[in-house]
Design an enzyme around this catalytic site. Structure first.
Site, PDB file in Angstrom:
ATOM      1  N   GLN A 236       6.122  10.123  50.113  1.00 18.64           N
ATOM      2  CA  GLN A 236       6.939  11.103  50.853  1.00 18.64           C
ATOM      3  C   GLN A 236       8.341  11.230  50.253  1.00 18.64           C
ATOM      4  O   GLN A 236       9.032  12.215  50.505  1.00 18.64           O
ATOM      5  CB  GLN A 236       7.066  10.706  52.336  1.00 18.64           C
ATOM      6  CG  GLN A 236       5.774  10.771  53.111  1.00 18.64           C
ATOM      7  CD  GLN A 236       5.125   9.407  53.207  1.00 18.64           C
ATOM      8  OE1 GLN A 236       5.067   8.674  52.219  1.00 18.64           O
ATOM      9  NE2 GLN A 236       4.625   9.068  54.374  1.00 18.64           N
TER      10      GLN A 236
ATOM     11  N   ASP B  58      10.889   6.737  63.438  1.00 18.51           N
ATOM     12  CA  ASP B  58       9.684   7.192  64.134  1.00 18.51           C
ATOM     13  C   ASP B  58       9.743   6.770  65.593  1.00 18.51           C
ATOM     14  O   ASP B  58       9.276   7.494  66.469  1.00 18.51           O
ATOM     15  CB  ASP B  58       8.443   6.633  63.434  1.00 18.51           C
ATOM     16  CG  ASP B  58       8.288   7.272  62.068  1.00 18.51           C
ATOM     17  OD1 ASP B  58       7.662   8.328  61.970  1.00 18.51           O
ATOM     18  OD2 ASP B  58       8.874   6.746  61.107  1.00 18.51           O
TER      19      ASP B  58
ATOM     20  N   ASN C  66      10.567   2.479  61.397  1.00 20.15           N
ATOM     21  CA  ASN C  66      10.603   3.549  60.388  1.00 20.15           C
ATOM     22  C   ASN C  66       9.667   3.177  59.239  1.00 20.15           C
ATOM     23  O   ASN C  66       9.060   2.101  59.221  1.00 20.15           O
ATOM     24  CB  ASN C  66      12.035   3.756  59.891  1.00 20.15           C
ATOM     25  CG  ASN C  66      12.185   5.040  59.101  1.00 20.15           C
ATOM     26  OD1 ASN C  66      11.771   6.110  59.549  1.00 20.15           O
ATOM     27  ND2 ASN C  66      12.735   4.959  57.908  1.00 20.15           N
ATOM     28  N   LYS C  67       9.590   4.069  58.273  1.00 17.94           N
ATOM     29  CA  LYS C  67       8.658   3.901  57.145  1.00 17.94           C
ATOM     30  C   LYS C  67       8.706   2.495  56.568  1.00 17.94           C
ATOM     31  O   LYS C  67       9.781   1.929  56.382  1.00 17.94           O
ATOM     32  CB  LYS C  67       9.013   4.930  56.058  1.00 17.94           C
ATOM     33  CG  LYS C  67       8.121   4.947  54.838  1.00 17.94           C
ATOM     34  CD  LYS C  67       6.670   5.117  55.164  1.00 17.94           C
ATOM     35  CE  LYS C  67       6.384   6.325  56.022  1.00 17.94           C
ATOM     36  NZ  LYS C  67       5.062   6.302  56.658  1.00 17.94           N
TER      37      LYS C  67
HETATM   38  P1  RI2 Z   1      11.916  13.045  60.929  1.00 17.66           P
HETATM   39  C1  RI2 Z   1       8.317   9.594  58.625  1.00 17.66           C
HETATM   40  O1  RI2 Z   1       7.070   9.023  58.835  1.00 17.66           O
HETATM   41  C2  RI2 Z   1       9.343   8.633  58.099  1.00 17.66           C
HETATM   42  O2  RI2 Z   1       9.170   7.312  58.551  1.00 17.66           O
HETATM   43  C3  RI2 Z   1      10.598   9.291  58.624  1.00 17.66           C
HETATM   44  O3  RI2 Z   1      11.717   8.467  58.568  1.00 17.66           O
HETATM   45  C4  RI2 Z   1      10.146   9.645  60.031  1.00 17.66           C
HETATM   46  O4  RI2 Z   1       8.826  10.114  59.856  1.00 17.66           O
HETATM   47  C5  RI2 Z   1      10.999  10.585  60.813  1.00 17.66           C
HETATM   48  O5  RI2 Z   1      10.946  11.892  60.358  1.00 17.66           O
HETATM   49  P2  RI2 Z   1       5.701   9.614  58.172  1.00 17.66           P
HETATM   50  O6  RI2 Z   1       5.220  10.716  59.078  1.00 17.66           O
HETATM   51  O7  RI2 Z   1      11.649  13.200  62.375  1.00 17.66           O
HETATM   52  O8  RI2 Z   1       5.973  10.082  56.773  1.00 17.66           O
HETATM   53  O9  RI2 Z   1      13.344  12.633  60.645  1.00 17.66           O
HETATM   54  O10 RI2 Z   1       4.752   8.423  58.231  1.00 17.66           O
HETATM   55  O11 RI2 Z   1      11.498  14.244  60.104  1.00 17.66           O
END
Ligand code: RI2
Length: 317
Positions: free
Chosen positions: A161, A206, A216-217
Site C-alpha cells: 500500500q 484503523d 495500524n498497519k
Molecule cells: P485511512 C490502512 O489499512 C492503513 O493501516 C491505514 O493507516 C488505515 O487503513 C487508515 O486509512 P489497510 O486497509 O482511513 O491498508 O486514513 O489494511 O484512509
C-alpha cells in the site's frame, strides 16, 4: 443481498478498496443502493433486510470500527427519525443519514488536513507508513501552502500500500523516497546519517482505543519505538470515529490475520506463515492524535468520544 453488495464485500476483503475511510465510504454507498432495492418490500422487511446487510458489510474486514460506527449511526438515526413513518419516508431518512455521515467524514478530513499540515515545517523530512488517506490529505495540504519538504515512505509488505502513497504524492509533484519495510527503522535512526534524519512521522489508524493506543498497519509499532528512541515525534492522523467502543470494557482488540498467500503465494508446503494485518502502537509512543478536535493527547480520547459520540455506545433495537 444484491449482487453488487457481494461485489462490494469482495472488493473490501481482497483489498481492492483499502483504508478505513475508503472502506466506510463503499459500505455506506452499498447500503444506500440496497435501500433502493429493498424499498419495494414492507417497512418491517425493509429494515430487517438492511440491518442484516449492514452487519455483513461492516464485518467485511474484522478490525475496522469506523465502518461499524457508520452503520451504527445510520440505524440510530433511523430508529429516532423514522419512528411511525411510512416506508417511503423511512427510505428518505436512510438516505439522509447516509449523506449526513458521509459529509461528516469529509468535513473531518478537512479539519485533520488543516491541523496536521501546521505540524509540517519547511525543509522537514516527513516519514509515513502504508497508505492512509488522512495522512495523504495532511501532506497535500502542507504542500499546497508552498512548504518545501521531503516525504519518505515504506513499500508496506505484503500488499504494497506504500506504493499507493508514493504514486499519489508523485502525481502531485512531491519529492518522495521509498524504502523497503525492513529499512524503516535504520532510516529513522541517527545512524543512517545527517542527510537522512527524519523530523516527523505521520501514520493513519484503523482502530483507536479508549486508552489512546492505536491499531495500524503492521510495522507501525516498530517504527514508533525507534522514533521514540531517536526523539522523532509520531502523530496519528485519524477521526475519533474509529473508536472501538468495546475497548472501554476490555483491553484486547482482535487483529485481522490475512491469507498466508499474500506473503508467499507458492510458498513451500509445511511452512507456517503468520500474516498480521495490523499491530498496536501504545499511547506512550504517540506524541499527538491529529483528529477532528485538533491535535490531542491520547489520554483525551475517551472523554471526547463519550462527550461527542454517545450514540456509539447505545444498542440498536
Ligand atoms: P485511512 C490502512 O489499512 C492503513 O493501516 C491505514 O493507516 C488505515 O487503513 C487508515 O486509512 P489497510 O486497509 O482511513 O491498508 O486514513 O489494511 O484512509
Amino acid at each position: 443481498m444484491d449482487q453488487t453488495t457481494k461485489q462490494a464485500i469482495n472488493k473490501i476483503q481482497s483489498m481492492e478498496v483499502q483504508g478505513a475511510t475508503q472502506i466506510t465510504n463503499i459500505v455506506l454507498k452499498t447500503l444506500q443502493k440496497e435501500g433502493e432495492i429493498q424499498s419495494k418490500k414492507s417497512k418491517v422487511q425493509y429494515l430487517k433486510a438492511l440491518k442484516s446487510i449492514g452487519a455483513a458489510l461492516e464485518q467485511a474486514r474484522p478490525t475496522e470500527p469506523l465502518a461499524r460506527n457508520a452503520v451504527q449511526f445510520v440505524f440510530h438515526y433511523l430508529e429516532h427519525m423514522a419512528r411511525g413513518k411510512s416506508l417511503a419516508e423511512t427510505h428518505q431518512v436512510l438516505n439522509k443519514a447516509i449523506n449526513l455521515f458521509t459529509k461528516l467524514l469529509k468535513h473531518q478530513e478537512q479539519k485533520i488536513a488543516e491541523a496536521g499540515s501546521k505540524l509540517i515545517r519547511r525543509n522537514m523530512h516527513v516519514f509515513t507508513h502504508c497508505h492512509s488517506s488522512m495522512v495523504e490529505e495532511i501532506i497535500l495540504a502542507a504542500y499546497q501552502k508552498k512548504k518545501n519538504f521531503k516525504v519518505f515512505c515504506t513499500e508496506t509488505r505484503p500488499l504494497y500500500q506504500g506504493r499507493i502513497t508514493a504514486r499519489n504524492l508523485l502525481k502531485k509533484k512531491l519529492d518522495v523516497t521509498m524504502v523497503v519495510d525492513s529499512a524503516a527503522d535504520f532510516l529513522i535512526s541517527r545512524a543512517s546519517g545527517k542527510e537522512l534524519m527524519m523530523d516527523i512521522i505521520f501514520i493513519g489508524a484503523d482502530v483507536i482505543t479508549s486508552g489512546g493506543s492505536v491499531i495500524n498497519k503492521i510495522g507501525s509499532f516498530g517504527i514508533a519505538q525507534v522514533a521514540r528512541a531517536e526523539k522523532v515525534p509520531v502523530y496519528v492522523a485519524t477521526s475519533l470515529l474509529k473508536i472501538d467502543p468495546e475497548t472501554f470494557t476490555k483491553r484486547y482488540v482482535a487483529i485481522e490475520m490475512r491469507d498466508r498467500k499474500e506473503v508467499w503465494p507458492q510458498g513451500p508446503k509445511g511452512l507456517k506463515i503468520i500474516n498480521f494485518a495490523f499491530d498496536r502502537i501504545p499511547a506512550r509512543l504517540i506524541k499527538g492524535i491529529v483528529c477532528e478536535f485538533g491535535v490531542i493527547k491520547p489520554r483525551q480520547v475517551a472523554s471526547l468520544v463519550q462527550q461527542y459520540y454517545p450514540w456509539i455506545f447505545q444498542p440498536i433495537k
